[in-house]
Design a protein around this motif. Structure first.
Motif, PDB file in Angstrom:
ATOM      1  N   PHE A  31      41.782  25.276  45.877  1.00 38.27           N
ATOM      2  CA  PHE A  31      40.926  25.733  45.082  1.00 38.27           C
ATOM      3  C   PHE A  31      41.297  26.209  43.883  1.00 38.27           C
ATOM      4  N   ASP A  32      40.053  25.601  42.846  1.00 37.96           N
ATOM      5  CA  ASP A  32      39.839  25.571  41.329  1.00 37.96           C
ATOM      6  C   ASP A  32      38.725  27.180  40.945  1.00 37.96           C
ATOM      7  N   ILE A  33      40.029  28.030  40.527  1.00 35.77           N
ATOM      8  CA  ILE A  33      39.393  29.492  39.088  1.00 35.77           C
ATOM      9  C   ILE A  33      39.210  29.461  38.329  1.00 35.77           C
ATOM     10  N   THR A  34      37.794  28.643  37.769  1.00 36.34           N
ATOM     11  CA  THR A  34      38.457  28.147  36.462  1.00 36.34           C
ATOM     12  C   THR A  34      37.417  29.735  35.934  1.00 36.34           C
ATOM     13  N   GLU A  35      38.469  29.416  34.603  1.00 35.16           N
ATOM     14  CA  GLU A  35      38.473  31.024  33.569  1.00 35.16           C
ATOM     15  C   GLU A  35      36.488  31.163  33.802  1.00 35.16           C
ATOM     16  N   ILE A  36      36.091  30.116  33.077  1.00 39.54           N
ATOM     17  CA  ILE A  36      34.693  30.263  32.417  1.00 39.54           C
ATOM     18  C   ILE A  36      33.694  29.519  33.483  1.00 39.54           C
ATOM     19  N   ASP A  37      33.063  29.533  34.736  1.00 42.91           N
ATOM     20  CA  ASP A  37      32.029  29.323  35.272  1.00 42.91           C
ATOM     21  C   ASP A  37      31.481  29.541  35.040  1.00 42.91           C
ATOM     22  N   GLY A  38      30.614  27.684  34.114  1.00 41.97           N
ATOM     23  CA  GLY A  38      29.299  27.417  33.790  1.00 41.97           C
ATOM     24  C   GLY A  38      29.234  28.349  32.545  1.00 41.97           C
TER      25      GLY A  38
END
Ligand code: ATP
Ligand code: MG
Length: 486
Positions: A31-38
């Protein structure tokens, strides 16, 4: 090889296929949890970072350090491309922090950071359903807790008189840095211990409140003469639990509905304080309400309870205040502590005193022998045994009869804090002269005493009514047994 032989489209398709194939046989899911989502900041990313910073001991070779605005402590985080193992419900997962260079963008709504940061969570496929939701919830909860503990606490006031600030909040805040703690508070140690235990039970026993159907809140009434440490006690409570304080200025509140709005804008884990409750509300209002019977739900639900006091100038009613503390509205949000203070408990309306309203009535009294000893320790550094027996004996003899407030004792000690012996000598002289004075005005002293007795009697009769004769200054220590707390 792939780069040179295949055109980009095909390359992409192949790698996709390969990935799919790989995933089919892999025992893990990612699961990727990116700092900025869109374009939005991903709250989960920050939460994970905070969570990992606490659960992970400082074992990694390279950790990043951050210190947030308004925070007095530093948090640790994973550095670039480091990974870390965590266990939850005896399932092992791996977190990796991945930083990549962002490709230059031709167009963006707002400037993006150069780097793309994210966490990747690796879980065994068979464990995924077992933990994913509860694990993420747990992380969010933990992160909020860490954030609260790291942040400087705030002291809010509503002194702006109903006008809202730029963010639409009725409260104004400043950092709360009062140094008073239970350690520095001079009062009977047994009573102090009881209060601390009560607070701890309150903060730790969510399950108790859920099981018994009680709203998760608690009320304390502090009463006693000026300078006996009521405000200091509130600060000590806030420092002990690390709660924010809302100092509610009732005279600034124009109506019951405004009071309700103020309450709705308080956060959980906070202490809501109304000082000098006898001075700030017109207690006669209630009689009117009482004659109409119910003063609870109807007014609250229709919001029409304000009309009947118009023209009074101050349209806050006691019924409004009681709704505020224990009506349905008091539970919007949880973990609230209400503290009322007064110098004149005998002036309070019995409705405020009846049990269930204020869970604990705490009498802040004149200095006793044990509280003088605490002050001597705090101000002059005298430990048990440092003072000679003659002095102690004399202190014990006069201090109760001197009827001196802790504030006055502190003043006397501060004045001579460079010369300890002298400070104690002068304190004794002061105490003796007070005793003499009190005894000379024997009459007024008797009056004083009888006033206090009156208060006690008022309580006793109240408790006798409500609790079938039980009379205790500190009552209703709920949730005592340890198995209540989970
Ligand atoms: N019990 C106490 N222990 C330690 N210090 C005390 C205590 N009581 C009073 N003091 C000292 O006296 C000062 C005034 O006390 P505080 O403001 O808490 O009194 P209060 O009971 O709130 O008075 P008031 O009724 O006028 O609001 C405090 O700053 C503190 O230094
Ligand atoms: Mg005070």
């Amino acid at each position: 090889l792939m780069n040179s032989v295949f055109p980009p489209e095909l390359r992409f398709a192949i790698s996709k296929l390969f990935n799919k194939f790989f995933k089919l046989f892999s025992t893990f899911c990612y699961f990727d949890i990116t700092e900025i989502d869109g374009v939005n900041t991903n709250e989960l990313y920050n939460a994970v970072q905070l969570y990992l910073s606490s659960s992970v001991s400082i074992a990694g070779n390279r950790l990043s350090l951050t210190r947030a605005v308004n925070s007095s402590s530093v948090t640790f985080g994973l550095s670039n491309n480091d990974s870390i193992v965590d266990t939850f419900n005896s399932v092992t997962v791996v977190w990796e922090h991945i930083v990549t260079q962002r490709q230059t963008q031709t167009f963006a709504w707002r400037p993006m950071p150069e780097e793309k940061r994210g966490f990747t969570l690796r879980i065994k496929k068979k464990d995924k359903n077992l933990i994913l939701d509860s694990y993420l919830d747990y992380i969010m909860e933990k992160a909020n807790e860490i954030r609260r503990l790291n942040q400087d606490r705030l002291l809010y006031t509503n002194s702006r008189g109903g006008s809202l600030d730029s963010r639409g909040l009725p409260w104004e805040s400043v950092p709360f840095k009062h140094p008073s703690t239970f350690d520095t508070l001079a009062m009977d140690p047994v009573k102090k211990q009881q209060i601390m235990e009560d607070l701890k039970d309150f903060a730790e026993c969510q399950s108790f409140y859920e099981r018994t159907g009680r709203a998760w809140k608690r009320g304390y009434l502090l009463y006693g003469p000026p300078g006996t440490g009521k405000s200091s006690m509130i600060a000590a409570m806030a420092n002990y639990l690390r709660y924010d304080i809302y100092d509610l200025e009732l005279t600034e509140v124009k109506s019951n509905s405004e009071l309700r709005k103020l309450l709705m804008k308080t956060s959980s884990k906070s202490i809501i304080v109304i000082e000098d409750i006898d001075c700030s509300i017109n207690l006669t209002n209630r009689n009117k309400k009482q004659s109409t019977g119910s003063y609870n739900e109807p007014e609250m639900l229709t919001g029409s309870g304000l009309g009947d006091d118009l023209g009074d100038g101050n349209t806050i009613t006691l019924s409004g205040l009681l709704n505020f503390t224990d009506g349905l509205w008091s539970c919007c949000g949880s973990e609230r502590i209400f503290v009322f203070t007064t110098n004149h408990i005998e002036k309070l309306d019995p409705a405020l005193l009846r049990s269930g309203r204020m869970d604990m009535h705490i009498h802040m009294s004149y200095c006793t022998f044990s509280s003088v000893k605490i002050l001597l320790r705090n101000y002059l550094g005298f430990e048990e045994g440092d003072l000679n027996d003659v002095v102690l004996k004399e202190l014990a003899e006069v201090v109760d009869r001197a009827e001196i407030t802790p504030a006055d004792v502190s003043e006397a000690l501060i004045k001579n804090r460079r010369d300890k012996e002298r400070a104690v000598r002068e304190l004794l002289v002061d105490l003796r002269s007070r005793v003499e004075r009190n005894e000379k005005n024997g009459k007024s002293r008797v009056q004083n005493v009888s006033l206090e007795e009156q208060e006690n009697r008022a309580f006793d009769s109240l408790y006798a009514e409500e609790n079938g004769g039980e009379e205790e200054e500190i009552e209703d220590n709920i949730c005592k047994s340890s198995d209540d707390c989970s």
